[in-house]
Motif scaffolding. Sequence first.
Motif, PDB file in Angstrom:
ATOM      1  N   LEU A   1     -36.011  42.680  18.789  1.00  0.00           N
ATOM      2  CA  LEU A   1     -35.795  44.185  18.834  1.00  0.00           C
ATOM      3  C   LEU A   1     -36.382  44.461  17.316  1.00  0.00           C
ATOM      4  CD1 LEU A   1     -32.255  44.144  20.319  1.00  0.00           C
ATOM      5  CD2 LEU A   1     -34.443  44.927  21.359  1.00  0.00           C
ATOM      6  N   GLU A   2     -36.331  43.747  16.275  1.00  0.00           N
ATOM      7  CA  GLU A   2     -36.968  44.265  14.999  1.00  0.00           C
ATOM      8  C   GLU A   2     -37.757  43.282  14.460  1.00  0.00           C
ATOM      9  OE1 GLU A   2     -32.580  45.925  13.026  1.00  0.00           O
ATOM     10  OE2 GLU A   2     -32.522  44.222  14.534  1.00  0.00           O
ATOM     11  N   GLY A   3     -39.014  43.134  15.092  1.00  0.00           N
ATOM     12  CA  GLY A   3     -39.930  42.073  14.702  1.00  0.00           C
ATOM     13  C   GLY A   3     -40.677  42.471  13.374  1.00  0.00           C
ATOM     14  N   CYS A   4     -40.795  43.570  12.969  1.00  0.00           N
ATOM     15  CA  CYS A   4     -41.635  43.919  11.663  1.00  0.00           C
ATOM     16  C   CYS A   4     -40.649  43.635  10.666  1.00  0.00           C
ATOM     17  CB  CYS A   4     -42.066  45.400  11.640  1.00  0.00           C
ATOM     18  SG  CYS A   4     -42.991  45.781  10.558  1.00  0.00           S
ATOM     19  N   VAL A   5     -39.295  43.841  10.737  1.00  0.00           N
ATOM     20  CA  VAL A   5     -38.626  43.435   9.471  1.00  0.00           C
ATOM     21  C   VAL A   5     -38.710  42.062   9.024  1.00  0.00           C
ATOM     22  CG1 VAL A   5     -35.994  43.662   8.790  1.00  0.00           C
ATOM     23  CG2 VAL A   5     -36.912  45.195  10.390  1.00  0.00           C
ATOM     24  N   ASN A   6     -38.742  41.180   9.790  1.00  0.00           N
ATOM     25  CA  ASN A   6     -38.631  39.662   9.467  1.00  0.00           C
ATOM     26  C   ASN A   6     -39.894  39.340   9.491  1.00  0.00           C
ATOM     27  OD1 ASN A   6     -35.998  39.988  11.597  1.00  0.00           O
ATOM     28  ND2 ASN A   6     -35.664  39.543   9.469  1.00  0.00           N
ATOM     29  N   ASN A   7     -41.079  39.775  10.247  1.00  0.00           N
ATOM     30  CA  ASN A   7     -42.162  39.187  10.562  1.00  0.00           C
ATOM     31  C   ASN A   7     -43.219  40.582  10.429  1.00  0.00           C
ATOM     32  OD1 ASN A   7     -44.752  37.652  10.850  1.00  0.00           O
ATOM     33  ND2 ASN A   7     -43.861  37.085  13.156  1.00  0.00           N
ATOM     34  N   PRO A   8     -43.560  40.945   9.547  1.00  0.00           N
ATOM     35  CA  PRO A   8     -44.537  42.215   9.496  1.00  0.00           C
ATOM     36  C   PRO A   8     -46.088  41.786   9.997  1.00  0.00           C
ATOM     37  CG  PRO A   8     -44.357  41.560   7.183  1.00  0.00           C
ATOM     38  CD  PRO A   8     -43.371  40.832   7.921  1.00  0.00           C
TER      39      PRO A   8
ATOM     40  N   ASP B   1     -22.224  47.097  19.654  1.00  0.00           N
ATOM     41  CA  ASP B   1     -20.874  47.521  19.757  1.00  0.00           C
ATOM     42  C   ASP B   1     -20.600  47.441  21.312  1.00  0.00           C
ATOM     43  OD1 ASP B   1     -22.089  49.614  20.581  1.00  0.00           O
ATOM     44  OD2 ASP B   1     -21.674  50.850  19.394  1.00  0.00           O
ATOM     45  N   ALA B   2     -19.347  47.601  21.746  1.00  0.00           N
ATOM     46  CA  ALA B   2     -19.059  47.556  23.210  1.00  0.00           C
ATOM     47  C   ALA B   2     -20.045  48.122  23.944  1.00  0.00           C
ATOM     48  CB  ALA B   2     -17.725  48.059  23.519  1.00  0.00           C
ATOM     49  N   GLU B   3     -20.569  49.518  23.547  1.00  0.00           N
ATOM     50  CA  GLU B   3     -21.458  50.333  24.417  1.00  0.00           C
ATOM     51  C   GLU B   3     -22.856  49.674  24.349  1.00  0.00           C
ATOM     52  OE1 GLU B   3     -22.904  55.060  24.618  1.00  0.00           O
ATOM     53  OE2 GLU B   3     -22.765  54.017  22.547  1.00  0.00           O
ATOM     54  N   ALA B   4     -23.219  49.037  23.178  1.00  0.00           N
ATOM     55  CA  ALA B   4     -24.492  48.676  23.412  1.00  0.00           C
ATOM     56  C   ALA B   4     -24.552  47.406  24.365  1.00  0.00           C
ATOM     57  CB  ALA B   4     -25.004  48.196  22.133  1.00  0.00           C
ATOM     58  N   LEU B   5     -23.583  46.384  24.248  1.00  0.00           N
ATOM     59  CA  LEU B   5     -23.184  45.348  24.980  1.00  0.00           C
ATOM     60  C   LEU B   5     -23.388  45.535  26.594  1.00  0.00           C
ATOM     61  CD1 LEU B   5     -20.785  43.348  22.716  1.00  0.00           C
ATOM     62  CD2 LEU B   5     -23.039  42.431  23.500  1.00  0.00           C
ATOM     63  N   SER B   6     -22.856  46.512  26.926  1.00  0.00           N
ATOM     64  CA  SER B   6     -22.818  47.310  28.362  1.00  0.00           C
ATOM     65  C   SER B   6     -24.120  47.538  28.805  1.00  0.00           C
ATOM     66  CB  SER B   6     -22.055  48.555  28.391  1.00  0.00           C
ATOM     67  OG  SER B   6     -22.578  49.723  27.974  1.00  0.00           O
ATOM     68  N   TRP B   7     -24.947  47.755  27.888  1.00  0.00           N
ATOM     69  CA  TRP B   7     -26.529  48.176  28.332  1.00  0.00           C
ATOM     70  C   TRP B   7     -27.260  46.980  28.731  1.00  0.00           C
ATOM     71  CZ3 TRP B   7     -27.124  51.464  23.495  1.00  0.00           C
ATOM     72  CH2 TRP B   7     -26.473  52.825  23.382  1.00  0.00           C
ATOM     73  N   ALA B   8     -26.593  45.782  28.311  1.00  0.00           N
ATOM     74  CA  ALA B   8     -27.385  44.348  28.520  1.00  0.00           C
ATOM     75  C   ALA B   8     -26.592  43.528  29.502  1.00  0.00           C
ATOM     76  CB  ALA B   8     -27.661  43.807  27.213  1.00  0.00           C
ATOM     77  N   PRO B   9     -26.639  43.736  30.831  1.00  0.00           N
ATOM     78  CA  PRO B   9     -25.874  43.230  31.759  1.00  0.00           C
ATOM     79  C   PRO B   9     -26.061  41.814  31.767  1.00  0.00           C
ATOM     80  CG  PRO B   9     -27.411  44.542  32.973  1.00  0.00           C
ATOM     81  CD  PRO B   9     -27.217  44.782  31.522  1.00  0.00           C
TER      82      PRO B   9
ATOM     83  N   LEU C   1     -32.517  51.160  22.628  1.00  0.00           N
ATOM     84  CA  LEU C   1     -31.854  49.980  22.885  1.00  0.00           C
ATOM     85  C   LEU C   1     -31.691  49.729  24.454  1.00  0.00           C
ATOM     86  CD1 LEU C   1     -30.999  47.349  21.596  1.00  0.00           C
ATOM     87  CD2 LEU C   1     -28.823  48.406  21.164  1.00  0.00           C
ATOM     88  N   ALA C   2     -31.004  50.710  25.115  1.00  0.00           N
ATOM     89  CA  ALA C   2     -30.691  50.478  26.557  1.00  0.00           C
ATOM     90  C   ALA C   2     -31.596  49.952  27.328  1.00  0.00           C
ATOM     91  CB  ALA C   2     -29.960  51.764  26.979  1.00  0.00           C
ATOM     92  N   GLU C   3     -32.971  50.669  27.078  1.00  0.00           N
ATOM     93  CA  GLU C   3     -33.960  50.542  27.943  1.00  0.00           C
ATOM     94  C   GLU C   3     -34.735  48.917  27.767  1.00  0.00           C
ATOM     95  OE1 GLU C   3     -38.605  52.123  29.033  1.00  0.00           O
ATOM     96  OE2 GLU C   3     -37.193  53.261  27.780  1.00  0.00           O
ATOM     97  N   ARG C   4     -34.546  48.600  26.350  1.00  0.00           N
ATOM     98  CA  ARG C   4     -35.289  47.578  25.999  1.00  0.00           C
ATOM     99  C   ARG C   4     -34.281  46.007  26.250  1.00  0.00           C
ATOM    100  NH1 ARG C   4     -38.345  49.206  20.351  1.00  0.00           N
ATOM    101  NH2 ARG C   4     -39.534  50.620  21.372  1.00  0.00           N
ATOM    102  N   VAL C   5     -33.158  46.202  26.316  1.00  0.00           N
ATOM    103  CA  VAL C   5     -32.155  45.036  26.577  1.00  0.00           C
ATOM    104  C   VAL C   5     -31.942  45.177  27.875  1.00  0.00           C
ATOM    105  CG1 VAL C   5     -31.638  45.116  24.118  1.00  0.00           C
ATOM    106  CG2 VAL C   5     -30.241  46.206  25.811  1.00  0.00           C
ATOM    107  N   ALA C   6     -32.142  45.798  29.016  1.00  0.00           N
ATOM    108  CA  ALA C   6     -31.679  46.032  30.254  1.00  0.00           C
ATOM    109  C   ALA C   6     -31.868  44.787  30.780  1.00  0.00           C
ATOM    110  CB  ALA C   6     -32.456  46.954  31.132  1.00  0.00           C
TER     111      ALA C   6
END
Length: 320
Positions: A6-13, A56-64, A38-43
């Motif tokens: 999800l954050e590739g550029c942060v650790n590996n530019p 958080d709980a909401e973000a986790l609910s987006w990734a069944p 986030l919701a679309e990318r982790v669906a």
Amino acid sequence: MNIVILEGCVNNPGDLSWDALSQFGQVTVYDRTSRDELAERVAEAEVAVSSKVRWDAEALSWAPNLKMIALTSTGFNVVDLDAARERGVVVSNVPAYSTPDVAQMTFALLLELCLHVGEHSELVMDGDWTRAKDFSFWKTPLIELQGKTLGIVGMGSIGQAVARIARAFGMPVVFANHRPKPEAEGDGIRQVPLDELLTMADFVSLHVPATPETNNMMNAETLARMKDGAMLINTARGTLVDEQAVVNALHSGKLAGFAADVVSEEPMSPDNPLLQAKGENIVVTPHIAWATHEARERLLSVVAANVSAFVEGKPQNVVD
């Protein structure tokens, strides 16, 4: 297995490779991911590799389908561990990958407070030395470290690495820790209560995690207990420090210097109080202690090992 970074550029530019993860399934790399994205990318994700995304709980609910969050960090305060446990999501982190680098940065900041190498180099390159009447000049006080006492708050692996460097400079070391740590004592290093450390240290360096107990631990009250003219260094977490109290202590002269590689909100907010202290003996860097090429190589290697261990049914570096 569907793996989403999800954050590739942060650790590996672009100077490293994510190929080690490809053996475990399809890998999709996003440079950055906002909350709205986030919701679309982790669906469909089964493994999410992330650093500062808030789980958080909401973000986790987006990734069944999510089975694992592979953090690219040591800290894990961005994850609601109770919600992850309830969902059966394994959370792994990467401990100790940046220990030598954070210790190195601690002394880079400390030395800059004492010698102002950057400022003096800039003066030379601006031509001040060519116009000098004497063979040498300096624009700030210069401070010798030998014999000065370093106080280390938090004697984990980083605190111990900092202590070893301090002893090489001839500095006596005192440390405060949440539990007795006699194995870290000896050769000019001893444990004392935090209040005692604050009154005797010429430099105080913070190396504890961000928890409710450590939030704003360096505030107006604790800064007042410090030795007059002492300096404070923070390479741990920005929330350990009441930044307005630090600015006030710099303005009053209670603190002779402050250096940090971390702030309370990152990226730094335009209204961060530390920006009021320009002109004081202050050094702030943009959370780069962890970001050497070598440390990031270790980081990606451990992330891949964490995913591999999970796939084999033997999760490692699990935080709970």
